[in-house]
Design a protein around this motif. Structure first.
Motif, short mmCIF file in Angstrom:
data_model
loop_
_atom_site.label_atom_id
_atom_site.label_comp_id
_atom_site.label_asym_id
_atom_site.label_seq_id
_atom_site.Cartn_x
_atom_site.Cartn_y
_atom_site.Cartn_z
N THR A 15 37.06 76.52 27.47
CA THR A 15 37.78 75.61 28.37
C THR A 15 36.88 74.48 28.84
O THR A 15 37.29 73.32 28.93
N THR A 19 38.51 70.85 27.80
CA THR A 19 39.18 70.05 28.83
C THR A 19 38.82 68.56 28.77
O THR A 19 39.72 67.71 28.80
N LEU A 97 45.55 74.13 31.28
CA LEU A 97 44.86 73.09 30.51
C LEU A 97 45.64 71.77 30.49
O LEU A 97 45.08 70.71 30.77
N THR A 100 45.99 70.07 33.93
CA THR A 100 44.68 69.54 34.30
C THR A 100 44.38 68.25 33.55
O THR A 100 43.91 67.26 34.14
N ALA A 101 44.65 68.24 32.25
CA ALA A 101 44.39 67.06 31.42
C ALA A 101 45.24 65.87 31.85
O ALA A 101 44.82 64.72 31.75
#
Length: 234
Positions: A15, A19, A97, A100-101
């Motif tokens: 991760t 990320t 993920l 967050t991105a």
């Protein structure tokens, strides 16, 4: 008895690498490349994490005796250990993920709170109905529910589909390989237990034969995935 074995470190390690790449690809509108990166990330996660967890479940009597004590070798103690190992299997990836991105931090907050509430409610209900098996089962159910909502939202945000990011044929092949190796490992450790009283030797032999064979079978796939993820850095 400790709750979980640290198998989720695999997902955490990847991760940290994935990320920044995901953020860069999405910010540059390279959605198709992001989908490939996400699928690669998921495949590495379950290809490495699941054999470690299944190996632990196969060798659960020996592992409990080595890590804890023979007094935990009861139906309840074994069930608790196996459920927490299933929890570790589900944590083969970082569910947040995509949010967050995309900078959707509110989704992370809302779903985390939602998961905690479900876990708290189920903890009380299942503990009073099932006893010591209740809390680990509550954790398992809450993570499954939270993961479902995370993935559904993530697929919508990234305009992807389940079939695109989850390579079903690879998953089925991995499960079949683990099934075959699991049967072989059970036979091997059963034979060793007839001649060796200590739990350490059968565990070391059985666990690393199981994990080692799966890694050997998946070695080329893992190299391909790592090369693909490195290519996305360019």
């Amino acid at each position: 008895m400790a709750k979980e074995l640290p198998f989720s470190f695999i997902a955490s390690s990847f991760t940290a690498v994935v990320t920044p790449q995901a953020i860069r690809l999405i910010s540059n509108c390279r959605i198709q490349e992001f989908r490939v990166l996400w699928a690669d990330y998921l495949e590495i996660g379950y290809t490495v994490t699941w054999p470690l967890c299944i190996g632990a479940m196969i060798m659960v009597p020996q592992l409990i005796e080595i890590l804890y004590s023979t007094k935990y070798l009861t139906d309840t103690g074994t069930s608790v250990f196996q459920i927490y190992t299933l929890v570790a299997m589900i944590r083969f990836t970082y569910f947040g993920l995509v949010p967050t991105a995309l900078g959707e931090t509110r989704i992370l907050l809302y779903y985390s709170i939602f998961g905690v509430i479900i876990n708290m409610i189920l903890n009380y209900i299942l503990y009073y109905t099932l006893g010591m098996i209740g809390p680990p089962l509550a954790t398992f159910i809450s993570i499954v529910v939270m993961g479902f909502f995370y993935f559904r939202r993530s697929l919508k945000l990234s305009q992807s589909s389940f079939a695109v990011v989850f390579r079903i044929r690879k998953i089925v092949a991995l499960l079949l390989e683990m099934l075959i190796m699991g049967i072989f490992t059970q036979c091997l450790t059963g034979w060793l237990n007839q001649y060796i009283q200590s739990a350490i030797v059968p565990f070391l032999v059985g666990y690393w034969v199981f994990v080692g064979c799966i890694v050997f079978l998946k070695y080329k796939d893992l190299l391909r995935l790592i090369r693909s993820m490195n290519h996305q850095k360019q």
